[in-house]
Design a protein around this motif. Structure first.
Motif, PDB file in Angstrom:
ATOM      1  N   UNK A  58     -19.335  63.980 -18.000  1.00 30.15           N
ATOM      2  CA  UNK A  58     -20.500  63.688 -16.709  1.00 30.15           C
ATOM      3  C   UNK A  58     -21.919  63.538 -18.082  1.00 30.15           C
ATOM      4  N   UNK A  59     -21.925  63.924 -19.150  1.00 28.44           N
ATOM      5  CA  UNK A  59     -22.720  64.573 -20.213  1.00 28.44           C
ATOM      6  C   UNK A  59     -23.313  62.718 -20.372  1.00 28.44           C
ATOM      7  N   UNK A  60     -21.895  61.609 -21.036  1.00 27.15           N
ATOM      8  CA  UNK A  60     -22.338  60.212 -20.712  1.00 27.15           C
ATOM      9  C   UNK A  60     -23.155  59.654 -19.940  1.00 27.15           C
ATOM     10  N   UNK A  61     -22.382  60.218 -18.531  1.00 27.24           N
ATOM     11  CA  UNK A  61     -23.002  59.632 -17.122  1.00 27.24           C
ATOM     12  C   UNK A  61     -24.601  59.790 -17.038  1.00 27.24           C
ATOM     13  N   UNK A  62     -24.538  61.080 -17.518  1.00 28.63           N
ATOM     14  CA  UNK A  62     -26.128  61.494 -17.379  1.00 28.63           C
ATOM     15  C   UNK A  62     -27.014  60.900 -18.165  1.00 28.63           C
ATOM     16  N   UNK A  63     -26.859  60.567 -20.503  1.00 28.54           N
ATOM     17  CA  UNK A  63     -27.039  59.875 -20.873  1.00 28.54           C
ATOM     18  C   UNK A  63     -27.474  58.771 -20.582  1.00 28.54           C
ATOM     19  N   UNK A  64     -26.457  58.239 -19.857  1.00 26.05           N
ATOM     20  CA  UNK A  64     -27.031  56.806 -19.366  1.00 26.05           C
ATOM     21  C   UNK A  64     -27.509  56.329 -18.317  1.00 26.05           C
ATOM     22  N   UNK A  65     -27.640  57.327 -17.535  1.00 24.27           N
ATOM     23  CA  UNK A  65     -28.697  57.172 -16.630  1.00 24.27           C
ATOM     24  C   UNK A  65     -30.093  57.276 -17.523  1.00 24.27           C
ATOM     25  N   UNK A  66     -30.107  58.531 -18.026  1.00 21.54           N
ATOM     26  CA  UNK A  66     -31.488  58.364 -18.647  1.00 21.54           C
ATOM     27  C   UNK A  66     -32.501  57.616 -19.211  1.00 21.54           C
ATOM     28  N   UNK A  67     -31.005  56.907 -20.078  1.00 18.33           N
ATOM     29  CA  UNK A  67     -31.616  55.714 -20.981  1.00 18.33           C
ATOM     30  C   UNK A  67     -32.025  54.169 -19.778  1.00 18.33           C
ATOM     31  N   UNK A  81     -18.475  52.686 -15.999  1.00 22.77           N
ATOM     32  CA  UNK A  81     -18.626  53.785 -14.974  1.00 22.77           C
ATOM     33  C   UNK A  81     -17.647  54.487 -15.985  1.00 22.77           C
ATOM     34  N   UNK A  82     -17.906  56.333 -16.003  1.00 21.46           N
ATOM     35  CA  UNK A  82     -17.820  57.294 -16.799  1.00 21.46           C
ATOM     36  C   UNK A  82     -17.325  58.383 -15.393  1.00 21.46           C
ATOM     37  N   UNK A  83     -16.682  58.185 -15.055  1.00 21.67           N
ATOM     38  CA  UNK A  83     -15.578  59.149 -13.622  1.00 21.67           C
ATOM     39  C   UNK A  83     -14.617  58.718 -14.581  1.00 21.67           C
TER      40      UNK A  83
END
Length: 105
Positions: A58-67, A81-83
């Motif tokens: 979940x942290x990685x997904x948020x990090x990638x979305x922000x980037x 895909x970070x699911x």
């Protein structure tokens, strides 16, 4: 196979059974506790088993979305895909009754 491709694999073998057992124990600790596995979205088996993978992913997904939001020109497609990965097996059984296998013979 993974063992033999480790940089610390002794090319001339182990001197004693105790040495071999110690090396394998060290390898298993690294493999399960440090090595990031691509099949389970680059988390360790230990983290997945303990249930810590979901927070990491979940942290990685948020990090990638922000980037991606900050620098959209750097992204030509979707982010990784970070699911959480579904069930995985080390040596899955093959289904020999599957048509593509049965008909290959």
């Amino acid at each position: 196979r993974t063992c033999k491709y480790r940089p610390d694999w002794p090319s001339k073998g182990f001197a004693t059974k105790t040495d071999a057992q110690a090396w394998v124990k060290s390898f298993a600790n690294w493999y399960n506790g440090e090595h990031l596995h691509s099949a389970i979205r680059f988390v360790t088996p230990g983290a997945r088993h303990a249930g810590h993978d979901r927070a990491t992913l979940a942290n990685r997904a948020m990090l990638y979305a922000n980037a991606r939001a900050q620098n959209p020109e750097r992204w030509s497609g979707k982010t990784r895909n970070w699911q959480p990965a579904g069930p995985v097996w080390l040596n899955p059984e093959t289904e020999i009754s599957a048509p593509e296998i049965r008909d290959a013979a």
